[in-house]
Design a protein around this motif. Structure first.
Motif, PDB file in Angstrom:
ATOM      1  N   ILE A  64       0.805  -1.227   0.000  1.00 28.22           N
ATOM      2  CA  ILE A  64       0.000   0.000   0.000  1.00 28.22           C
ATOM      3  C   ILE A  64       0.837   1.274   0.000  1.00 28.22           C
ATOM      4  N   ASP A  65       2.148   1.166  -0.237  1.00 24.64           N
ATOM      5  CA  ASP A  65       3.027   2.336  -0.108  1.00 24.64           C
ATOM      6  C   ASP A  65       2.604   3.558  -0.916  1.00 24.64           C
ATOM      7  N   ASN A  66       1.949   3.337  -2.077  1.00 20.23           N
ATOM      8  CA  ASN A  66       1.536   4.482  -2.893  1.00 20.23           C
ATOM      9  C   ASN A  66       0.536   5.376  -2.167  1.00 20.23           C
ATOM     10  N   TYR A  67      -0.289   4.778  -1.322  1.00 27.28           N
ATOM     11  CA  TYR A  67      -1.352   5.559  -0.673  1.00 27.28           C
ATOM     12  C   TYR A  67      -0.797   6.594   0.301  1.00 27.28           C
ATOM     13  N   PRO A  68       0.082   6.185   1.258  1.00 26.68           N
ATOM     14  CA  PRO A  68       0.696   7.232   2.104  1.00 26.68           C
ATOM     15  C   PRO A  68       1.480   8.246   1.276  1.00 26.68           C
ATOM     16  N   ASP A  69       2.117   7.789   0.196  1.00 25.91           N
ATOM     17  CA  ASP A  69       2.850   8.726  -0.669  1.00 25.91           C
ATOM     18  C   ASP A  69       1.921   9.807  -1.224  1.00 25.91           C
ATOM     19  N   VAL A  70       0.763   9.358  -1.724  1.00 22.36           N
ATOM     20  CA  VAL A  70      -0.200  10.304  -2.288  1.00 22.36           C
ATOM     21  C   VAL A  70      -0.705  11.245  -1.201  1.00 22.36           C
ATOM     22  N   LEU A  71      -1.077  10.669  -0.063  1.00 22.86           N
ATOM     23  CA  LEU A  71      -1.691  11.473   1.000  1.00 22.86           C
ATOM     24  C   LEU A  71      -0.721  12.465   1.611  1.00 22.86           C
ATOM     25  N   SER A  72       0.577  12.136   1.624  1.00 24.83           N
ATOM     26  CA  SER A  72       1.534  13.046   2.259  1.00 24.83           C
ATOM     27  C   SER A  72       2.041  14.102   1.284  1.00 24.83           C
ATOM     28  N   ASP A  73       1.626  13.996   0.019  1.00 23.08           N
ATOM     29  CA  ASP A  73       2.023  15.002  -0.966  1.00 23.08           C
ATOM     30  C   ASP A  73       1.157  16.244  -0.782  1.00 23.08           C
ATOM     31  N   PRO A  74       1.780  17.385  -0.422  1.00 22.25           N
ATOM     32  CA  PRO A  74       0.966  18.591  -0.199  1.00 22.25           C
ATOM     33  C   PRO A  74       0.149  18.994  -1.423  1.00 22.25           C
ATOM     34  N   ASN A  75       0.668  18.670  -2.612  1.00 21.77           N
ATOM     35  CA  ASN A  75      -0.078  18.986  -3.827  1.00 21.77           C
ATOM     36  C   ASN A  75      -1.413  18.254  -3.880  1.00 21.77           C
ATOM     37  N   PHE A  76      -1.445  17.043  -3.341  1.00 21.24           N
ATOM     38  CA  PHE A  76      -2.665  16.253  -3.407  1.00 21.24           C
ATOM     39  C   PHE A  76      -3.788  16.958  -2.660  1.00 21.24           C
ATOM     40  N   PHE A  77      -3.446  17.551  -1.525  1.00 23.72           N
ATOM     41  CA  PHE A  77      -4.434  18.292  -0.742  1.00 23.72           C
ATOM     42  C   PHE A  77      -4.981  19.466  -1.560  1.00 23.72           C
ATOM     43  N   THR A  78      -4.056  20.197  -2.233  1.00 26.57           N
ATOM     44  CA  THR A  78      -4.469  21.311  -3.095  1.00 26.57           C
ATOM     45  C   THR A  78      -5.406  20.824  -4.181  1.00 26.57           C
ATOM     46  N   ILE A  79      -5.046  19.678  -4.777  1.00 24.35           N
ATOM     47  CA  ILE A  79      -5.827  19.140  -5.892  1.00 24.35           C
ATOM     48  C   ILE A  79      -7.253  18.792  -5.442  1.00 24.35           C
ATOM     49  N   ILE A  80      -7.360  18.144  -4.277  1.00 22.99           N
ATOM     50  CA  ILE A  80      -8.687  17.791  -3.748  1.00 22.99           C
ATOM     51  C   ILE A  80      -9.482  19.068  -3.474  1.00 22.99           C
ATOM     52  N   LEU A  81      -8.797  20.043  -2.859  1.00 27.19           N
ATOM     53  CA  LEU A  81      -9.461  21.308  -2.529  1.00 27.19           C
ATOM     54  C   LEU A  81      -9.947  22.000  -3.806  1.00 27.19           C
ATOM     55  N   ASN A  82      -9.084  22.056  -4.828  1.00 24.12           N
ATOM     56  CA  ASN A  82      -9.484  22.662  -6.107  1.00 24.12           C
ATOM     57  C   ASN A  82     -10.695  21.950  -6.692  1.00 24.12           C
ATOM     58  N   THR A  83     -10.670  20.611  -6.645  1.00 27.14           N
ATOM     59  CA  THR A  83     -11.785  19.832  -7.185  1.00 27.14           C
ATOM     60  C   THR A  83     -13.081  20.220  -6.490  1.00 27.14           C
ATOM     61  N   LEU A  84     -13.014  20.328  -5.153  1.00 35.51           N
ATOM     62  CA  LEU A  84     -14.220  20.671  -4.394  1.00 35.51           C
ATOM     63  C   LEU A  84     -14.663  22.102  -4.670  1.00 35.51           C
ATOM     64  N   ILE A  85     -13.697  23.027  -4.752  1.00 39.79           N
ATOM     65  CA  ILE A  85     -14.050  24.429  -5.015  1.00 39.79           C
ATOM     66  C   ILE A  85     -14.738  24.559  -6.370  1.00 39.79           C
ATOM     67  N   ILE A  86     -14.137  23.943  -7.393  1.00 38.79           N
ATOM     68  CA  ILE A  86     -14.730  24.022  -8.739  1.00 38.79           C
ATOM     69  C   ILE A  86     -16.131  23.432  -8.717  1.00 38.79           C
TER      70      ILE A  86
END
Lengths: 305, 273
Positions: A64-86
């Motif tokens: 499952i190593d990819n999952y913590p990698d994705v979640l700890s990437d600060p960009n991923f948080f921005t991306i989710i936030l952008n998705t929700l804002i749009i």
């Protein structure tokens, strides 16, 4: 007895039909399993691998190593936030505009057909054409129509895509999706019982009261359905962002679709892109579950009412 | 409920203004396609100009536009036919021969439409590459059929349910075969619905971009992908770009205008049922 013999051939026939008709949905089911469910399972499998297409020989299972990698990437948080804002701003804006336009179109006036035709057109146009049109002809900071308008008024020419990228993406998407909301709500309004409105008018209800207590409750089912369908579409918009801003400047307008596209087809990281894909699926499922709850609650209220 | 005399005309005027504002970008695109490149960049923007067909000539015939248009046509028609071919029998069975599993099957089929495309694009890319389906018409027909099939099943099932049961019962007692019943009784009755369903399939396939962009390169790339290549052609060829863009949306816009009633009916299927 004669009755039975008379229907006998038909009964035989329907036996054959019966054995046949049970299998009628099968081709569709098999096709959909192959094209949607198999890739879904494969996404899950890929998400557990370390696999970059630029270094295919190093492909290996890593859990499952990819999952913590994705979640700890600060960009991923921005991306989710952008998705929700749009998604939230587009759905909210189209809902308000859609109700307004549906109410305006639910009257009798000269040229109604032409007006409706004009209003639905943005929905019929392919997203890449809309985006190319807005980007160049309207938003271009030097020669665009908006810049020309600002210059004629003596204002500074705005660079929309540079200075207000998110706003620009939302504007173009709202322009495209307002007709969708309008059409569904207009059908809702047209199914409204006129006697009920007249009765309320005789009782002396003002327009706002009428809207609040009769029109809006009637529209509720239509509004819920339109919001659900539109939300699912807007959550994964891609074309408008790809053409208008390429997710930028920086990551300012990168949504989940665009982020996964970059991970998979620019960085060629199949493992991490798949893990992000799983998050996109989870997000869509959360939306659907929320709506199912809302719809159920609505039904329960109708039963008790 | 007396209201001032100007409210009615005022609301109508407001409606006209909003409609004009919404339509204006499209009108401007069409106008730009008939300008010379110099006029397209003129300041202040020109409303009156000497129209020319030169850009249309270049955009349509001195480019790859027609190749991509043919791709779009083949993929759109192919996928609509396949989605109808697979979806109609399923919808028919789900409407008329309900079993314990019918509702579950229906819900599952609809739920596949809610799957975000990005959730499956990575494996589809790999699978298509390994099977040699990448950048082929067949591959795109498969993808768009899967995209539209839930819609076909959902809409056609509703239209089948609208057929009065007495008519079917009468024909069955007369000993009509399943195919005859389907061909001569059911299909004529649901023909308007079938038309609405096909129209929505055509619009969705024609305008789709995400799958097309990631699963085609040049050979099978539809018009939506071709048009996206103008995203960096800033400031140079607006008139030609506008001509190409107008031509790309023309068939679907006209179809949508002519079939507005069916379009509304199709979009409202879920709300009505």
């Amino acid at each position: 007895m004669t009755q039975a013999t008379a229907t006998r051939p038909a009964a035989d026939n329907s036996d054959l039909i019966y054995s046949l008709r049970r299998w009628l949905p099968l081709p569709a089911i098999l096709f959909m399993v192959a094209v949607t469910q198999v890739p879904l399972v494969v996404t899950l499998g890929f998400s557990l691998e370390r696999w970059n297409l630029l270094r295919p020989q190093r492909r290996r299972f890593q859990g499952i190593d990819n999952y913590p990698d994705v979640l700890s990437d600060p960009n991923f948080f921005t991306i989710i936030l952008n998705t929700l804002i749009i998604t939230l701003s587009v759905v909210a804006a189209t809902l308000v505009l859609g109700i307004l336009l549906a109410l305006l179109l639910n009257r009798d006036f000269a040229g109604k057909g032409v007006v409706r035709t004009m209003l639905i057109t943005p929905f019929l146009i392919m997203p890449t054409v809309s985006a190319v049109l807005w980007k160049n002809v309207l938003f271009n900071p030097a020669f665009g129509l908006l810049a020309a308008l600002a210059a004629m008024l003596g204002l500074q020419r705005p660079d929309m895509l540079q200075d207000f990228p998110m706003f620009s993406v939302v504007i173009v998407t709202v322009w495209q999706w307002t007709p969708f909301m309008m059409l569904i709500l207009l059908a809702g309004l047209q199914s409204l019982d006129h006697d009920q409105i007249e009765a309320a008018q005789i009782d002396g209800g003002g327009y706002l009261t009428l809207f609040r207590y009769i029109v809006l409750p009637h529209l509720r089912r239509y509004i819920e359905l339109a919001i659900l369908m539109e939300t699912l579409f807007i959550l994964s918009i891609f074309g408008v962002i790809f053409v208008l801003t390429s997710g930028g400047p920086g990551t300012q307008t990168t949504n989940l679709s665009y982020g996964i596209y970059q991970e998979a087809f620019q960085r060629w990281d199949i493992g991490e892109a798949s893990a992000m894909g799983i998050f996109a699926i989870i997000l869509a499922n959360i939306v659907v579950l929320l709506f199912v709850r809302v719809l159920r609650r609505g039904q329960a209220e109708e039963v008790t009412a | 409920m007396k209201r001032p005399y100007w409210v009615g005309p005022g609301l109508t005027l407001l409606t006209y203004l909003i409609a004009f504002a919404m339509f204006f970008p499209i009108l401007w695109m069409i106008m730009t396609s008939f300008k010379t490149e110099a006029d397209a960049f003129a300041f202040p923007p020109q409303v009156v100009f000497q129209p020319t067909l030169a850009n249309w000539q270049i955009a349509l015939f001195d480019s790859n536009f027609l190749d991509h248009l043919i791709n779009t046509l083949l993929i759109t028609l192919g996928s609509t036919l396949l989605a109808l071919g697979l979806g109609i029998p399923a919808a028919y069975a789900l409407a008329y021969y309900q079993t314990k599993r019918s509702d579950l099957t229906l819900m599952w089929l609809i739920s596949t439409r809610m799957l975000p495309p990005v959730g499956v694009i990575v494996p589809l890319f790999i699978i298509f590459r390994d099977l040699g389906l990448r950048d082929t018409h067949t591959g795109m027909v498969i993808i768009y059929s899967a995209m539209n099939l839930p819609l076909v099943v959902w809409m056609m099932r509703s239209f089948f349910l609208d057929v009065p049961y007495e008519i079917l019962e009468a024909s069955r007692i007369d000993g009509t075969s399943l195919l005859q019943e389907f061909r001569f009784i059911v299909i004529p009755l649901v023909l308007p619905g079938l038309f609405a369903t096909a129209l929505l399939c055509l619009i969705f396939s024609w305008n789709e971009f995400f799958f097309a962009f990631n699963l085609t390169v040049t050979k099978a790339a539809p018009v939506s992908v071709y048009i996206s290549s103008f995203k960096t052609a800033e400031g140079l060829f607006w008139a030609k770009m506008s001509a190409g863009a107008t031509a790309a949306v023309f068939p679907v816009v006209i179809a949508g205008w002519v079939a507005q009633r069916q379009l509304v009916q199709g979009l409202n299927m879920g709300a009505v049922k």
